[in-house]
Write a protein that holds these residues in place. Structure first.
Motif, PDB file in Angstrom:
ATOM      1  N   TYR A 190       7.175  15.473  -6.076  1.00 53.02           N
ATOM      2  CA  TYR A 190       8.688  15.296  -6.961  1.00 53.02           C
ATOM      3  C   TYR A 190       8.562  15.821  -8.348  1.00 53.02           C
ATOM      4  N   SER A 191       9.633  16.450  -9.079  1.00 55.18           N
ATOM      5  CA  SER A 191       9.529  16.730 -10.518  1.00 55.18           C
ATOM      6  C   SER A 191       9.881  15.579 -11.509  1.00 55.18           C
ATOM      7  N   MET A 218      14.760  12.451  -3.650  1.00 49.63           N
ATOM      8  CA  MET A 218      13.425  12.778  -3.822  1.00 49.63           C
ATOM      9  C   MET A 218      13.006  13.366  -2.705  1.00 49.63           C
ATOM     10  N   LEU A 219      13.572  12.985  -1.483  1.00 50.95           N
ATOM     11  CA  LEU A 219      13.357  13.592  -0.088  1.00 50.95           C
ATOM     12  C   LEU A 219      13.811  14.827  -0.005  1.00 50.95           C
ATOM     13  N   GLU A 269       0.762  -1.071   0.140  1.00 49.79           N
ATOM     14  CA  GLU A 269      -0.077  -0.053  -0.172  1.00 49.79           C
ATOM     15  C   GLU A 269       0.762   1.174   0.009  1.00 49.79           C
ATOM     16  N   VAL A 270       0.495   2.284  -0.795  1.00 50.47           N
ATOM     17  CA  VAL A 270       1.187   3.489  -0.684  1.00 50.47           C
ATOM     18  C   VAL A 270       0.674   4.437   0.009  1.00 50.47           C
ATOM     19  N   THR A 271       1.244   4.764   1.214  1.00 53.53           N
ATOM     20  CA  THR A 271       0.782   5.652   2.367  1.00 53.53           C
ATOM     21  C   THR A 271       0.537   7.071   1.709  1.00 53.53           C
ATOM     22  N   GLU A 272      -0.304   7.812   2.534  1.00 49.28           N
ATOM     23  CA  GLU A 272      -0.738   9.403   1.959  1.00 49.28           C
ATOM     24  C   GLU A 272       0.394  10.139   1.918  1.00 49.28           C
ATOM     25  N   GLU A 273       1.450  10.205   2.746  1.00 48.02           N
ATOM     26  CA  GLU A 273       2.647  10.727   2.609  1.00 48.02           C
ATOM     27  C   GLU A 273       3.428  10.481   1.431  1.00 48.02           C
ATOM     28  N   SER A 274       3.648   9.020   1.193  1.00 51.39           N
ATOM     29  CA  SER A 274       4.249   8.707   0.001  1.00 51.39           C
ATOM     30  C   SER A 274       3.566   9.037  -1.191  1.00 51.39           C
ATOM     31  N   TRP A 275       2.273   9.181  -1.316  1.00 49.38           N
ATOM     32  CA  TRP A 275       1.451   9.709  -2.551  1.00 49.38           C
ATOM     33  C   TRP A 275       2.013  11.393  -2.482  1.00 49.38           C
ATOM     34  N   GLN A 276       1.964  12.211  -1.581  1.00 50.31           N
ATOM     35  CA  GLN A 276       2.478  13.593  -1.627  1.00 50.31           C
ATOM     36  C   GLN A 276       3.827  13.483  -2.040  1.00 50.31           C
TER      37      GLN A 276
END
Length: 216
Positions: free
Chosen positions: A115-116, A148-149, A103-110
Motif C-alpha cells: 500500500y502507498s 487498501m484492498l 499476530e499480523v498474517t503474511e497476507e496482511s504484511w504484504q
C-alpha cells in the motif's frame, strides 16, 4: 510542537513571534507579560517557503522559526520503518483495548508493504487501530479499510501487465485475473464459481475481498 503551522489563524503568528523573539506572552485578559523559555518545533506538509514568498504565510515568522529544517520523506519512501511502526501501534491499541497483541498474517504484511500510504503515519495508525478492534488472534486483510484492498489489487494488476514486480505481487495479479475470469464465466455467482474451483464459498469470498475484486 505546532502541527500544521501553515493552517494557523491570522492572530497566531504575531503571538508566536513574540514568544520566539522576546520569550514573552500575555495571558488572555492579562496586562503583564509572562516569561516563556521553550523550544518551538513546527511541522507542515505544505511548501512553506513558497507560502512565505507569496504572502500566504508571514515571512518574518518563517525565518524566525526556521533555524533548522528536517525533511521527513513520505511513508511510501521509507517502508523499512513499517515493522517498527506497526509493532508500536499494535502494542498501543492492544493496551487501550485490554487485549493481546494480535499476530499480523503474511497476507496482511504484504498488504501493508504494497500500500502507498497517502495519509502517511496517521493513516497507518488509524488502519491498525481499526484492525485491532476487528481482529481476534490474527489480523487478516479484511480487517483493513477497503481502500487498501482496492489500491493493492489495482497495483498488482498493473505490475502483471508490465511483467514487473515481486513474486508475491505477480502471483496475486495472476490469481486476480483467474478469479475475475471465473466469476464472469459463472455469471458472477459466487457459489457456482467456488464449486468450479473446488474451494469453499467462504474461501472464495475471502480471496475476492483480499484482492479487491467486486463481484458485480
Amino acid at each position: 510542537f505546532l502541527d500544521e503551522i501553515t493552517e494557523t489563524s491570522f492572530a497566531i503568528p504575531s503571538i508566536l513571534l513574540l514568544v520566539a523573539h522576546e520569550k514573552q506572552f500575555y495571558r488572555v485578559g492579562g496586562t503583564k507579560p509572562v516569561s516563556a523559555n521553550c523550544r518551538i518545533i513546527a511541522a507542515t506538509n505544505r511548501d512553506i517557503l513558497e507560502m512565505a514568498k507569496d504572502g500566504s504565510f508571514r515571512h518574518d515568522l518563517y525565518y524566525r522559526v526556521n533555524e533548522m529544517t528536517i525533511a521527513l520523506p513520505p511513508l511510501r519512501e521509507r517502508k523499512d520503518d513499517l515493522p517498527l511502526l506497526v509493532k508500536h501501534f499494535l502494542k498501543k491499541f492492544a493496551e487501550q483495548n485490554k487485549c493481546q497483541i494480535p499476530e499480523v498474517t503474511e497476507e496482511s504484511w504484504q498488504l501493508i508493504k504494497n500500500y502507498s500510504w497517502p495519509g502517511n503515519i496517521r493513516e497507518l495508525e488509524n488502519a491498525l487501530k481499526r484492525a485491532v478492534v476487528l481482529a481476534d488472534a490474527q489480523i487478516l486483510p479484511e480487517h483493513f479499510p477497503p481502500v487498501m484492498l482496492d489500491q493493492t489489487g489495482r497495483h498488482a494488476t498493473m505490475q502483471a501487465a508490465s511483467g514487473e514486480g515481486t513474486y508475491e505481487s505477480l502471483m496475486a495479479a495472476a490469481e486476480r485475473d483467474i478469479l475475475i475470469g471465473q466469476l464472469k464465466k459463472h455469471g458472477n455467482n459466487v457459489s457456482k464459481t467456488a464449486d468450479a474451483l473446488a474451494i469453499s464459498r467462504r474461501t472464495l469470498q475471502r480471496r475476492l475481498k483480499q484482492l479487491g475484486i467486486e463481484k458485480a
